[in-house]
Design a protein around this motif. Structure first.
Motif, PDB file in Angstrom:
ATOM      1  N   SER A 385      22.548 -36.047  17.871  1.00 59.11           N
ATOM      2  CA  SER A 385      23.092 -35.533  16.617  1.00 59.11           C
ATOM      3  C   SER A 385      22.333 -34.265  16.240  1.00 59.11           C
ATOM      4  N   ASP A 538      21.371 -43.717  12.101  1.00 57.01           N
ATOM      5  CA  ASP A 538      21.394 -42.290  12.456  1.00 57.01           C
ATOM      6  C   ASP A 538      21.832 -42.111  13.900  1.00 57.01           C
ATOM      7  N   SER A 544      22.657 -39.648   8.359  1.00 55.36           N
ATOM      8  CA  SER A 544      21.734 -38.632   8.873  1.00 55.36           C
ATOM      9  C   SER A 544      20.485 -38.608   7.991  1.00 55.36           C
ATOM     10  N   TYR A 547      17.742 -36.400   8.948  1.00 56.85           N
ATOM     11  CA  TYR A 547      17.866 -34.998   8.550  1.00 56.85           C
ATOM     12  C   TYR A 547      17.165 -34.778   7.209  1.00 56.85           C
TER      13      TYR A 547
END
Ligand code: COA
Ligand code: ADP
Length: 580
Positions: A385, A538, A544, A547
């Protein structure tokens, strides 16, 4: 294990990777190389290993080299007359004037075609300049995954070997290793007085024992030392002893052609099925005083006809020095076991939390840093990702899942290292760190923390972790800063009712200087059951949160770009050692 080394040998035999420093030696074992039992004498093997390694070091250095030290060697099997010994040596890493040479030995049976591993060793060679200035060696550029791992681990092994003497002295003086009562020394009926095992022998160094610079080959000295050690061991067990291990040793000073080498050995202690023999090598010429060249500690077993170790009699040490060595041999046995177990275990075989104590600290931190370096060197990372400039990578192997989160930040690498390596600061940016307390400052590079993290489910208890954090600045330019984390158990901090005790197998950061002002930060984690819930959504692409966490990290680093250095932030080791 045997298969692993065989694969290495075959892959490189195909000539896929040309390594300029690699040197191979193959020898058929003849009766003149063997002892009276028809087995290759370890002394002869040590000479071949040292010679192969020296030629590899000289191939890299382009000038004469001498053996400085050899790390612990574990002999896994004996080799018989008629079999072939294959030795392969190559320089893993060059430092300034010294370099680490990795040596692999396998045994080949010509009739069955089977190869099996005999031992692996790491030796340090120092390049000798012909002039007055110190040699500065060219760097080794690793190309394969294996070479990269060895190159990276060599820096950590060097750290350990340069501290070896200091650590041993500290441990041998440690009260917990001392047996104070005379009564502890066994005085049973069958006990043997060690003075019966004492050996002293002299050798004259001839040109055949030396290299082209007239310096005695390290392997030759090792062979002479093994020769007297085996006599001492045989006197105790009254049988043919088999050498199992040689502890790490260091050549304190050079020896030349014309030297008389005095070799002394005695059994220092016996354990249930093994014994420690100590050997000391000193040199003199004419009426000069003796120069201490080397001391080594070797572990022998006496095997029965089925290859099983036989029980050995207890010993009665000589007064004073003998008693001291008796006690020190016990301490060395514990250290040897810790070292072998912690260092040589594959990451997947190491229990999650290893008990921490001062005697195994150096090996645990080696294991900690090397595990992270091995994960970082993996070449099968898959991008899972990416959001803006933060990327999440994973690698799945057998039953393990590792992840890596990576981003760049406009903060110099040394400053990012200072900020990230103090785990107490992580509460500032990581919501998973509810609390973090520094428990022990082991030394300037190793710290033990208790970290408290939120519960995973709604009803779960909060979790706590006891983490060893080992921080390493780069060894050479181009190396990353490393912060390795792993769980340990501390007798002073057992699990409590209040927390679920979680465990971290291997985690940490590498920080590369992209430029003087920008660094690339990679966070690694080998997911354990306690860590997995924090990241699995995630990885599955359902969220996420990584992140937001690492954006917060980036913000925190930028906000604190200017500030004191690591040594000003982290409490001194001495200050923190006392509470234990
Ligand atoms: N293990 C591994 N390397 C060691 C070491 C040890 N215990 N002690 C020192 N070294 C390394 C240093 O790290 C340094 O490496 P670098 O230049 O890459 O940074 C290098 O040896 C030289 O160290 P330095 O401090 O300049 O020299 P020294 O006075 O400590 O001498 C030897 C080191 C090895 C050269 C010296 O002890 C010697 O000559 N020993 C005998 C070697 C020999 O003749 N062997 C053959 C059998 S006798
Ligand atoms: P230490 O005495 O601290 O072990 P040394 O370097 O003096 O270190 O000796 C290393 C080993 O060599 C000793 O542990 C002992 O086993 C052996 N040794 C030393 N001196 C003698 C001696 N005079 N006779 C027999 N063996 C000896």
């Amino acid at each position: 294990m045997a298969l692993e080394s065989l694969n290495d040998l075959h892959i490189e035999d195909e000539g896929q990777h040309h390594i300029s420093s690699e040197v191979k030696m193959s020898q058929i074992v003849l009766p003149c190389h063997a002892n009276h039992c028809g087995e290759l004498s370890v002394g002869q093997l040590l000479k071949w290993m040292d010679c192969t390694a020296c030629l590899s070091a000289e191939r890299h250095a382009g000038c004469p080299c001498v053996t400085a030290s050899v790390d612990d060697i574990y002999f896994e099997q004996t080799i018989s007359v008629g079999q072939v010994v294959n030795i392969k040596a190559k320089v893993n890493r060059a430092f300034n004037s010294s370099m680490e040479v990795g040596i692999k030995v396998n045994c080949e049976d010509l009739y069955s075609g089977l190869h099996s591993r005999v031992c692996q060793a790491f030796a340090t060679f120092v390049a000798r300049s012909t002039g007055t200035s110190k040699v500065h060696l060219k760097q080794v550029v690793p190309s394969t995954y294996r070479e990269q791992v060895e190159h990276s681990l060599a820096a950590e092994r060097r750290r350990m070997r340069l501290k070896h003497h200091e650590i041993m002295d500290e441990l041998l003086n440690n009260k917990s290793f001392q047996i104070t009562e005379e009564a502890d020394i066994r005085k049973e009926d069958k006990a043997v007085e060690t003075k019966r095992t004492r050996v002293e022998s002299v050798e004259l160094v001839l040109p055949t024992h030396a290299n082209h610079q007239a310096n005695t080959f390290g392997g030759q000295i090792m062979a002479w030392m093994e020769n007297v050690a085996i006599i001492a061991a045989s006197r105790l067990c009254k049988a043919h002893p088999t050498l199992r291990t040689i502890d790490m040793f260091y050549f304190r000073g050079p020896s030349q052609v014309g030297d008389r080498l005095v070799l002394k050995a005695i059994v220092n202690n016996t354990f249930k099925n093994s014994m420690e023999v100590g050997v000391c090598a000193e040199a003199y010429q004419g009426e000069e005083p003796l120069r201490h060249i080397n001391s080594a500690f070797m572990t022998f077993e006496a095997l029965d006809e089925k290859g099983r170790p036989c029980p050995l009699p207890p010993i009665i040490p000589e007064p004073q020095e003998g008693k001291r060595r008796y006690r020190e041999a016990l301490a060395r046995k514990k250290i040897r076991l810790d070292r072998k177990y912690i260092i040589s275990c594959k990451q997947t075989e190491v229990p999650l939390s290893v008990p921490w104590d001062p005697s195994n600290q150096v090996y645990l931190s080696y294991n900690n840093v090397s595990a992270l370096k091995m994960i970082a060197a993996k070449n099968n990372w898959v991008l899972s990702s990416k959001k803006n400039n933060v990327s999440l990578y994973t690698v799945e192997e057998n039953q393990s899942l590792c992840f890596r989160v990576e981003f760049e930040v406009d903060v110099p690498a040394h400053r990012a290292f200072t900020l990230v390596s103090d785990l107490r600061q992580r509460q500032e940016w990581d919501q998973h760190y509810t609390r973090c307390e520094l428990l022990i400052g082991v030394d300037e590079d190793d710290f033990i923390y208790q970290v408290v993290t939120p519960s995973v489910g709604d009803k779960g208890k909060v979790q706590d972790f006891i983490l060893l954090a080992s921080r390493r600045p780069p060894c050479n330019s181009g190396d990353p800063y490393v912060i390795a984390l792993r769980s340990v158990t501390l007798p002073t901090h057992p699990p409590t009712e209040d927390f679920n005790r979680g465990e971290v197998v291997c985690a940490g950061f590498t920080i590369y200087a992209v430029s003087e002002t920008v660094s690339k930060i990679s966070y690694y984690n080998q997911a354990s059951p306690e860590v997995l819930p924090y990241i699995s959504t995630d990885i599955a692409g359902l969220s996420s949160s990584y992140y937001s966490t690492f954006c917060a990290c980036s913000r925190y680093l930028l906000e604190n770009k200017v500030g004191p250095s690591a040594s000003d932030i982290l409490p001194s080791a001495v200050e923190l050692k006392t509470p234990l």
